[in-house]
Design a protein around this motif. Structure first.
Motif, PDB file in Angstrom:
ATOM      1  N   ILE A  41     -15.234   5.488 -45.710  1.00 34.12           N
ATOM      2  CA  ILE A  41     -14.140   6.260 -46.331  1.00 34.12           C
ATOM      3  C   ILE A  41     -14.601   7.685 -46.596  1.00 34.12           C
ATOM      4  O   ILE A  41     -15.806   7.949 -46.754  1.00 34.12           O
ATOM      5  CB  ILE A  41     -13.650   5.564 -47.632  1.00 34.12           C
ATOM      6  CG1 ILE A  41     -12.358   6.202 -48.135  1.00 34.12           C
ATOM      7  CG2 ILE A  41     -14.724   5.570 -48.711  1.00 34.12           C
ATOM      8  CD1 ILE A  41     -11.627   5.360 -49.175  1.00 34.12           C
ATOM      9  N   THR A  42     -13.616   8.594 -46.665  1.00 30.30           N
ATOM     10  CA  THR A  42     -13.937  10.009 -46.882  1.00 30.30           C
ATOM     11  C   THR A  42     -14.590  10.236 -48.246  1.00 30.30           C
ATOM     12  O   THR A  42     -14.206   9.637 -49.249  1.00 30.30           O
ATOM     13  CB  THR A  42     -12.654  10.858 -46.790  1.00 30.30           C
ATOM     14  OG1 THR A  42     -11.586  10.175 -47.486  1.00 30.30           O
ATOM     15  CG2 THR A  42     -12.240  11.039 -45.358  1.00 30.30           C
ATOM     16  N   GLU A  43     -15.553  11.160 -48.240  1.00 27.48           N
ATOM     17  CA  GLU A  43     -16.174  11.572 -49.502  1.00 27.48           C
ATOM     18  C   GLU A  43     -15.145  12.341 -50.327  1.00 27.48           C
ATOM     19  O   GLU A  43     -14.306  13.068 -49.768  1.00 27.48           O
ATOM     20  CB  GLU A  43     -17.390  12.468 -49.201  1.00 27.48           C
ATOM     21  CG  GLU A  43     -18.190  12.827 -50.435  1.00 27.48           C
ATOM     22  CD  GLU A  43     -19.548  13.442 -50.095  1.00 27.48           C
ATOM     23  OE1 GLU A  43     -19.726  13.917 -48.954  1.00 27.48           O
ATOM     24  OE2 GLU A  43     -20.419  13.434 -50.990  1.00 27.48           O
ATOM     25  N   SER A  44     -15.181  12.187 -51.632  1.00 26.79           N
ATOM     26  CA  SER A  44     -14.199  12.835 -52.504  1.00 26.79           C
ATOM     27  C   SER A  44     -14.288  14.357 -52.419  1.00 26.79           C
ATOM     28  O   SER A  44     -15.378  14.931 -52.382  1.00 26.79           O
ATOM     29  CB  SER A  44     -14.422  12.383 -53.953  1.00 26.79           C
ATOM     30  OG  SER A  44     -13.395  12.892 -54.762  1.00 26.79           O
ATOM     31  N   GLY A  45     -13.114  14.981 -52.395  1.00 27.92           N
ATOM     32  CA  GLY A  45     -13.046  16.438 -52.525  1.00 27.92           C
ATOM     33  C   GLY A  45     -13.201  17.227 -51.242  1.00 27.92           C
ATOM     34  O   GLY A  45     -13.168  18.460 -51.269  1.00 27.92           O
ATOM     35  N   GLY A  49      -8.843  18.124 -43.152  1.00 28.47           N
ATOM     36  CA  GLY A  49      -8.523  18.635 -41.817  1.00 28.47           C
ATOM     37  C   GLY A  49      -9.737  19.086 -41.034  1.00 28.47           C
ATOM     38  O   GLY A  49      -9.638  19.371 -39.842  1.00 28.47           O
ATOM     39  N   SER A  50     -10.888  19.177 -41.686  1.00 31.52           N
ATOM     40  CA  SER A  50     -12.081  19.669 -40.979  1.00 31.52           C
ATOM     41  C   SER A  50     -13.287  18.761 -41.225  1.00 31.52           C
ATOM     42  O   SER A  50     -14.408  19.235 -41.402  1.00 31.52           O
ATOM     43  CB  SER A  50     -12.391  21.113 -41.409  1.00 31.52           C
ATOM     44  OG  SER A  50     -12.534  21.172 -42.820  1.00 31.52           O
ATOM     45  N   LEU A  51     -13.023  17.460 -41.252  1.00 34.52           N
ATOM     46  CA  LEU A  51     -14.095  16.496 -41.535  1.00 34.52           C
ATOM     47  C   LEU A  51     -15.025  16.340 -40.336  1.00 34.52           C
ATOM     48  O   LEU A  51     -14.618  16.520 -39.186  1.00 34.52           O
ATOM     49  CB  LEU A  51     -13.481  15.123 -41.841  1.00 34.52           C
ATOM     50  CG  LEU A  51     -12.633  15.010 -43.110  1.00 34.52           C
ATOM     51  CD1 LEU A  51     -11.899  13.667 -43.112  1.00 34.52           C
ATOM     52  CD2 LEU A  51     -13.491  15.153 -44.351  1.00 34.52           C
ATOM     53  N   THR A  52     -16.267  15.939 -40.619  1.00 36.57           N
ATOM     54  CA  THR A  52     -17.192  15.498 -39.569  1.00 36.57           C
ATOM     55  C   THR A  52     -17.612  14.065 -39.922  1.00 36.57           C
ATOM     56  O   THR A  52     -17.316  13.570 -41.028  1.00 36.57           O
ATOM     57  CB  THR A  52     -18.456  16.383 -39.507  1.00 36.57           C
ATOM     58  OG1 THR A  52     -19.216  16.159 -40.694  1.00 36.57           O
ATOM     59  CG2 THR A  52     -18.095  17.859 -39.378  1.00 36.57           C
ATOM     60  N   ALA A  53     -18.314  13.410 -39.014  1.00 35.80           N
ATOM     61  CA  ALA A  53     -18.717  12.010 -39.236  1.00 35.80           C
ATOM     62  C   ALA A  53     -19.553  11.872 -40.509  1.00 35.80           C
ATOM     63  O   ALA A  53     -19.512  10.839 -41.184  1.00 35.80           O
ATOM     64  CB  ALA A  53     -19.486  11.509 -38.015  1.00 35.80           C
ATOM     65  N   GLU A  54     -20.292  12.919 -40.870  1.00 39.00           N
ATOM     66  CA  GLU A  54     -21.157  12.863 -42.072  1.00 39.00           C
ATOM     67  C   GLU A  54     -20.342  12.834 -43.362  1.00 39.00           C
ATOM     68  O   GLU A  54     -20.881  12.544 -44.437  1.00 39.00           O
ATOM     69  CB  GLU A  54     -22.109  14.070 -42.112  1.00 39.00           C
ATOM     70  CG  GLU A  54     -23.249  14.028 -41.100  1.00 39.00           C
ATOM     71  CD  GLU A  54     -22.778  14.136 -39.660  1.00 39.00           C
ATOM     72  OE1 GLU A  54     -21.928  15.006 -39.373  1.00 39.00           O
ATOM     73  OE2 GLU A  54     -23.209  13.310 -38.828  1.00 39.00           O
ATOM     74  N   ASP A  55     -19.059  13.123 -43.299  1.00 44.40           N
ATOM     75  CA  ASP A  55     -18.208  13.126 -44.501  1.00 44.40           C
ATOM     76  C   ASP A  55     -17.640  11.745 -44.824  1.00 44.40           C
ATOM     77  O   ASP A  55     -16.871  11.602 -45.783  1.00 44.40           O
ATOM     78  CB  ASP A  55     -17.050  14.118 -44.325  1.00 44.40           C
ATOM     79  CG  ASP A  55     -17.555  15.547 -44.209  1.00 44.40           C
ATOM     80  OD1 ASP A  55     -18.485  15.893 -44.957  1.00 44.40           O
ATOM     81  OD2 ASP A  55     -17.034  16.287 -43.364  1.00 44.40           O
TER      82      ASP A  55
END
Ligand SMILES: CSC[C@@H](O)[C@@H](O)C(=O)COP(=O)(O)O
Ligand SMILES: [Zn+2]
Length: 204
Positions: A41-45, A49-55
């Motif tokens: 799941i996405t990291e908070s905050g 729209g510009s996520l990478t796999a590390e997020d």
């Protein structure tokens, strides 16, 4: 951990959601199932729209915690509830479009009922515009655990399908995989826009 084959599709979906303007100002959160006991799941905050796999963080479904110690989405409980209660769920998308935010306030009852639209068939299992698609609307809350309990209680009356709205907040929808969740999101957003315009034009 072996690579999650759905993560690339989810990243592409997040970028598309960003371009659509459905996750402004860090709003929204997205996830994919990772086996029986975890999701990514996405990291908070983060700007969705510009996520990478590390997020994306690995989170235990049972505890809602990330073993890494990083902070997963504030709304992780809504995702883990869906993966735990509906084993066929493979991906969850939560967005904050203008139409879902406004329509969930304009409709004051506990559900948005859609009927008469060909695009209802963008939702898996729907075969005709003559049926009713019922999208539950739950009052928004900053207490996600309490909100999850209310949603679980409502499923005793009617199991969840496709998605639900949080009033004045946005849409959470899901599918067996990212492609299905994405189709449900696009289909529902189309239906929300039609329904808002219909209500505006038909208002006396
Ligand atoms: C821009 S504030 C929105 C948040 O409060 C929340 O509703 C949201 O969707 C994003 O929270 P997040 O913790 O980044 O997953
Ligand atoms: Zn939100």
């Amino acid at each position: 951990m072996t690579e999650n084959l759905q993560l690339g599709a989810l990243l592409a979906a997040c970028h598309w959601i960003g371009q659509k303007g459905w996750s402004p100002a860090t709003g929204g959160n997205m996830s994919v199932r990772e086996g029986d006991k975890h999701c990514l799941i996405t990291e908070s905050g983060k700007d969705k729209g510009s996520l990478t796999a590390e997020d994306f963080l690995l989170v235990e479904l049972e505890s809602g915690l990330a073993p890494s110690g990083r902070r997963p989405s504030a709304e992780t409980g809504l995702h883990t509830m869906l993966y735990s209660r509906y084993p066929e769920t493979g991906a969850v998308l939560h967005t904050h479009s203008v139409n879902s935010t406004v329509l969930s306030r304009v409709e004051r009852s506990g559900a948005l009922v859609l009927e008469g639209y060909e695009m209802q068939k963008s939702l898996s299992g729907q075969t005709t515009h003559l049926d009713q698609v019922v999208i539950p609307i739950f009052d928004n809350s900053q207490d996600i655990s309490a909100l999850v309990q209310k949603i679980i209680a409502s499923t005793e009356r009617a199991p969840l399908q496709y998605g639900f709205l949080l009033r004045g907040h946005g849409l959470t929808c899901w599918g067996r995989d990212v492609a299905e969740a994405r189709r449900h999101l696009e289909g529902l957003e189309f239906l929300f826009q039609c329904e808002l315009q219909r209500r505006l034009l038909e208002a006396k």
